[in-house]
Design an enzyme around this catalytic site. Sequence first.
Site, short mmCIF file in Angstrom:
data_model
loop_
_atom_site.label_atom_id
_atom_site.label_comp_id
_atom_site.label_asym_id
_atom_site.label_seq_id
_atom_site.Cartn_x
_atom_site.Cartn_y
_atom_site.Cartn_z
N THR A 150 -7.57 10.45 7.27
CA THR A 150 -7.88 9.40 6.16
C THR A 150 -7.51 8.05 7.24
OG1 THR A 150 -5.02 9.73 6.51
CG2 THR A 150 -6.18 10.19 4.31
N GLY A 207 -7.90 4.74 8.72
CA GLY A 207 -9.16 3.69 9.01
C GLY A 207 -8.50 2.99 7.45
N THR A 208 -8.42 3.60 7.19
CA THR A 208 -7.98 3.10 5.40
C THR A 208 -7.24 2.19 5.14
OG1 THR A 208 -5.59 4.53 5.24
CG2 THR A 208 -7.78 5.80 3.94
N GLY A 209 -6.41 1.58 5.76
CA GLY A 209 -5.84 0.23 6.35
C GLY A 209 -7.09 -0.82 5.95
N CYS A 210 -7.36 -0.51 7.49
CA CYS A 210 -7.96 -1.22 8.07
C CYS A 210 -9.47 -1.55 7.30
CB CYS A 210 -8.84 -1.07 9.36
SG CYS A 210 -8.14 -0.88 10.58
N LYS A 225 1.05 -1.33 0.12
CA LYS A 225 -0.07 0.02 0.06
C LYS A 225 0.49 1.49 -0.21
CE LYS A 225 -1.72 -1.40 4.05
NZ LYS A 225 -3.02 -1.60 5.01
N1 LIG Z 1 -4.78 10.71 0.79
C1 LIG Z 1 -5.33 9.36 0.02
N2 LIG Z 1 -5.30 9.39 -1.45
C2 LIG Z 1 -5.68 8.37 -2.05
N3 LIG Z 1 -5.50 6.85 -1.24
C3 LIG Z 1 -4.91 7.13 -0.17
C4 LIG Z 1 -4.58 7.74 0.74
N4 LIG Z 1 -4.03 7.66 1.61
C5 LIG Z 1 -3.95 6.51 1.32
N5 LIG Z 1 -4.85 5.47 0.25
C6 LIG Z 1 -5.30 4.37 0.45
O1 LIG Z 1 -5.53 3.91 1.97
C7 LIG Z 1 -5.27 2.57 1.23
C8 LIG Z 1 -4.22 1.95 2.46
O2 LIG Z 1 -2.77 2.63 2.62
P1 LIG Z 1 -2.30 2.88 3.80
O3 LIG Z 1 -0.69 3.09 3.73
O4 LIG Z 1 -2.32 4.40 4.25
O5 LIG Z 1 -2.12 1.66 4.82
P2 LIG Z 1 -2.04 2.24 6.38
O6 LIG Z 1 -1.07 2.43 6.87
O7 LIG Z 1 -2.47 0.17 7.06
O8 LIG Z 1 -3.09 2.05 6.99
P3 LIG Z 1 -3.79 2.78 8.01
O9 LIG Z 1 -3.34 3.84 8.68
O10 LIG Z 1 -5.52 2.63 8.84
O11 LIG Z 1 -3.47 1.97 9.28
C9 LIG Z 1 -4.04 2.26 0.29
O12 LIG Z 1 -4.69 1.41 -0.61
C10 LIG Z 1 -3.95 3.79 -0.40
O13 LIG Z 1 -2.94 3.24 -1.39
C1 LIG Z 2 -7.41 -0.89 16.69
C2 LIG Z 2 -6.49 -0.31 15.66
N1 LIG Z 2 -6.04 -1.19 14.56
C3 LIG Z 2 -5.55 -0.69 14.12
C4 LIG Z 2 -4.83 0.50 13.51
C5 LIG Z 2 -4.51 1.23 12.58
O1 LIG Z 2 -4.42 2.02 11.79
C6 LIG Z 2 -5.53 1.24 14.10
N2 LIG Z 2 -5.62 2.99 14.65
N3 LIG Z 2 -6.20 0.36 16.31
#
Ligand SMILES: Nc1ncnc2c1ncn2[C@@H]1O[C@H](COP(=O)(O)OP(=O)(O)OP(=O)(O)O)[C@@H](O)[C@H]1O
Ligand SMILES: Cc1ncc(CO)c(N)n1
Length: 273
Positions: A215, A217-220, A182
């Site tokens: 942004t 929770g994007t990864g979850c 990601k």
């Molecule tokens: N500003 C943005 N615009 C478009 N896509 C985004 C943006 N920020 C994150 N994404 C997308 O969101 C998804 C999650 O990527 P990210 O690298 O943020 O994961 P993460 O670090 O696990 O997330 P989290 O912050 O929820 O733990 C990916 O598909 C990424 O391309």
């Molecule tokens: C509970 C929980 N799981 C995953 C993440 C990663 O975003 C978070 N911030 N909090």
Amino acid sequence: MNTTKTSKVPVALTIAGSDSGGGAGIQADLRTFAFHCVHGTSAITCVTAQNTLGVTRVDAMAKEAIEQQIKAVCEDIGVQAAKTGMLLNQEIITTVVKQIDTHAIPNLVVDPVMVSRTGAQLIDDEAVKTLRDSLIPLATVLTPNRYEAQILSGLEIKSLDDMKAAAQTIHEKLKVKAVLVKGGGMQGSLRGIDIWFDGKNLETLFTQLVATKNTHGTGCTLSAAIAANLARGDSLFKAARQAKEYVSYALNNALDIGKGQGPVGHFFPLLKK
Ligand SMILES: Nc1ncnc2c1ncn2[C@@H]1O[C@H](COP(=O)(O)OP(=O)(O)OP(=O)(O)O)[C@@H](O)[C@H]1O
Ligand SMILES: Cc1ncc(CO)c(N)n1
């Protein structure tokens, strides 16, 4: 006359932490499952006191509590897919691995929550090793962010080509079926780009960069959407491609709440399938 309508609905399980602010963790996962018309079940691994500014406390659940939650769901309801999120320590990871094996949980999406998007390590080194050696090999799809991909591949990731190299290295080293690196932790427009590799196809999943600070929770949301699509019977790459579109929708509907980074918005018309 039997008036109750019953329906065979796909079921997914999230094995993750609770986010009191509702933006990430099981709260984001269950909303994501619902918007994919998938019944969501959950096994809470830890409880975080958390809001849009960060995490102020984390309490681990007892391993027996985690075991019993997974057992209760799998023995009665059964699941067609699952995802793992925040697994705080080695004992929790080992417990979850044992339960995944015992119940032969299919279509496992592992979101290797080890390092935040800003680079802050979230679990200790022992837990990172156990995650890499015991849980990740069980993954159907692995969804590391930039920093987690650096740790798992041993490569520095600064460019799109680096993301591609990391995806291929992780696939080769960790024997996962597919990996989605990601881009959210990258610079500029790369933040909207993910790299997919499944041993055969190397694909760039592109969405426009969304100009928002909200942004959380994007990864979850991404890993939960992949699990929901797999539970609905989609192929691996289709599940990932559609999940990427879903995250883009959620970002474009992000919630401007709290003083910090608001959560992505899951509230928009049900997916038209
Ligand atoms: N500003 C943005 N615009 C478009 N896509 C985004 C943006 N920020 C994150 N994404 C997308 O969101 C998804 C999650 O990527 P990210 O690298 O943020 O994961 P993460 O670090 O696990 O997330 P989290 O912050 O929820 O733990 C990916 O598909 C990424 O391309
Ligand atoms: C509970 C929980 N799981 C995953 C993440 C990663 O975003 C978070 N911030 N909090």
